[in-house]
Design a protein around this motif. Sequence first.
Motif, mmCIF file in Angstrom:
data_model
loop_
_atom_site.group_PDB
_atom_site.id
_atom_site.type_symbol
_atom_site.label_atom_id
_atom_site.label_comp_id
_atom_site.label_asym_id
_atom_site.label_seq_id
_atom_site.Cartn_x
_atom_site.Cartn_y
_atom_site.Cartn_z
ATOM 1 N N SER A 115 5.412 49.020 27.620
ATOM 2 C CA SER A 115 6.382 47.950 27.567
ATOM 3 C C SER A 115 7.782 48.274 26.797
ATOM 4 C CB SER A 115 5.781 46.604 27.243
ATOM 5 O OG SER A 115 4.834 46.305 27.992
ATOM 6 N N HIS A 136 7.445 51.738 33.815
ATOM 7 C CA HIS A 136 7.381 50.474 33.312
ATOM 8 C C HIS A 136 7.310 49.226 34.257
ATOM 9 C CE1 HIS A 136 8.708 46.630 30.989
ATOM 10 N NE2 HIS A 136 7.423 46.607 30.733
ATOM 11 N N PRO A 137 6.188 48.491 34.805
ATOM 12 C CA PRO A 137 6.000 47.621 35.607
ATOM 13 C C PRO A 137 6.174 46.263 34.796
ATOM 14 C CG PRO A 137 3.893 47.915 34.798
ATOM 15 C CD PRO A 137 4.716 48.837 34.125
ATOM 16 N N VAL A 138 6.434 45.073 35.435
ATOM 17 C CA VAL A 138 6.522 43.827 35.190
ATOM 18 C C VAL A 138 5.271 43.062 35.623
ATOM 19 C CG1 VAL A 138 7.741 41.364 35.138
ATOM 20 C CG2 VAL A 138 9.130 43.808 35.147
ATOM 21 N N ASN A 139 4.679 42.199 34.776
ATOM 22 C CA ASN A 139 3.327 41.619 35.111
ATOM 23 C C ASN A 139 3.698 40.617 36.146
ATOM 24 O OD1 ASN A 139 0.541 41.245 35.015
ATOM 25 N ND2 ASN A 139 0.970 39.670 33.624
ATOM 26 N N LEU A 186 14.496 45.959 30.685
ATOM 27 C CA LEU A 186 14.070 44.626 31.014
ATOM 28 C C LEU A 186 13.579 44.197 29.801
ATOM 29 C CD1 LEU A 186 11.985 43.288 34.044
ATOM 30 C CD2 LEU A 186 10.947 43.258 31.875
ATOM 31 N N ASN A 187 12.898 44.488 28.812
ATOM 32 C CA ASN A 187 12.321 43.855 27.644
ATOM 33 C C ASN A 187 13.561 43.585 26.693
ATOM 34 O OD1 ASN A 187 9.677 42.859 27.903
ATOM 35 N ND2 ASN A 187 8.876 45.039 27.958
ATOM 36 N N GLN A 190 14.744 40.434 28.249
ATOM 37 C CA GLN A 190 14.005 39.322 27.961
ATOM 38 C C GLN A 190 13.953 39.055 26.306
ATOM 39 O OE1 GLN A 190 9.444 38.366 29.464
ATOM 40 N NE2 GLN A 190 9.639 40.285 28.897
HETATM 41 O O1 LIG Z 1 7.011 40.396 30.997
HETATM 42 C C1 LIG Z 1 6.434 41.634 31.424
HETATM 43 O O2 LIG Z 1 5.924 41.620 32.323
HETATM 44 C C2 LIG Z 1 6.952 42.715 30.402
HETATM 45 O O3 LIG Z 1 8.157 42.882 29.767
HETATM 46 C C3 LIG Z 1 6.038 43.652 30.113
HETATM 47 O O4 LIG Z 1 6.436 44.804 29.638
HETATM 48 C C4 LIG Z 1 5.434 42.944 28.851
HETATM 49 O O5 LIG Z 1 4.621 41.917 29.343
HETATM 50 C C5 LIG Z 1 6.113 42.315 27.838
HETATM 51 O O6 LIG Z 1 6.802 41.173 28.287
HETATM 52 C C6 LIG Z 1 5.527 42.519 26.369
HETATM 53 O O7 LIG Z 1 4.461 41.627 26.487
#
Ligand SMILES: O=C(O)[C@@H](O)[C@@H](O)[C@H](O)[C@@H](O)CO
Length: 308
Positions: A115, A136-139, A186-187, A190
Amino acid sequence: MKVAIVGSGLVGQAWAIVYARGGCQVQMWDGSEQALQTGYEIVKRQIRELQACGLLDNPEDVTGRLQICSSLEDVLDGVDYVQESLPEKVEIKRQIFEQMDTLAPSGVILASSTSSIPASAFTDALAGQNRCLVAHPVNPPYLIPVVEICPAPWTDPDVVLRTRQLMDQIGQKPVTVNEEVEGFVLNRLQGALLREAFRLVERGVVSVEDLDATVKDGLGLRWAFMGPLETIDLNAPGGLKEYCNRYGGMFQRMSLEQTSTEPWSDSLVERLDQERRELLSADELEKRRIWRDQRLMALMRHKRSEAQ
Ligand SMILES: O=C(O)[C@@H](O)[C@@H](O)[C@H](O)[C@@H](O)CO
Ligand SMILES: NC(=O)c1ccc[n+]([C@@H]2O[C@H](COP(=O)([O-])OP(=O)(O)OC[C@H]3O[C@@H](n4cnc5c(N)ncnc54)[C@H](O)[C@@H]3O)[C@@H](O)[C@H]2O)c1
């Protein structure tokens, strides 16, 4: 194309669906036999759920492409690409990449789901460092397609190109992160929003519930099909430049207040968690995750219909 899934936890499971749905032969392994078996069963269940929601019409073919392996050697045998999804700790990444670099056939791409940790932090000592990068994927990646491709300075450009091509082939949306920064793009986005959200709740400006409403019933609606830059480009008659002329000063003044870099205090986290628990009890989290995925599936169907 044969893909190795190293780590069959939350993200490794989801990746297995993505690659198998994309037509790849998928070999799964995990350091815990229990986690491997559990992950395999969850993957098969989620494939059935995708079919039930009209997002997959060949579940047997997809499931038939999955194989579990009992060792790291076996999971890497004969593969073309490796997706690592072990815990977010650099020492674990270093160790598994050292093992994979030794065991994986030469030329095989070794990608990490990390991440936030740049690949250079765990591949600097590897003989095969030029075949390593971050994907890096997004969940969950089988419902949210963006994948951040971030090479280390020594990653072969052809490895980046081949990884992007693979992501395109399996239906993901690759974006290339040109410079190694913690959290990639992305993070960091976020994180910026979460940091401000915590500040506003801490000051009592807004409740947890109402803060979430400003995104899920506000910003998030537009961001479901437009990014923030296209959004502002459409929010002033003359486009982005006029928007910046109109509102740039406002955002700059706000930024003067958005400077706190303190860690989230235990008391603040406790307070937010308490408000969240009043909205959703801990024993309802798993049911709500299923609800989230069902809403994401409905959105995916909508976006697919929109694209047609
Ligand atoms: O939200 C997500 O899926 C991604 O940003 C992931 O890299 C991860 O879950 C981060 O939010 C950190 O937990
Ligand atoms: N969870 C998310 O929302 C998310 C989203 C995107 C990326 N990621 C990243 O993906 C990676 C995995 O995250 P996750 O949420 O799937 O974690 P997880 O804890 O669900 O899964 C990790 C798996 O690794 C296995 N494992 C632990 N140590 C091991 C070792 N030394 N050797 C072999 N197997 C080992 C565990 O048994 C477990 O099944 C992390 O780097 C995380 O940052 C997570």
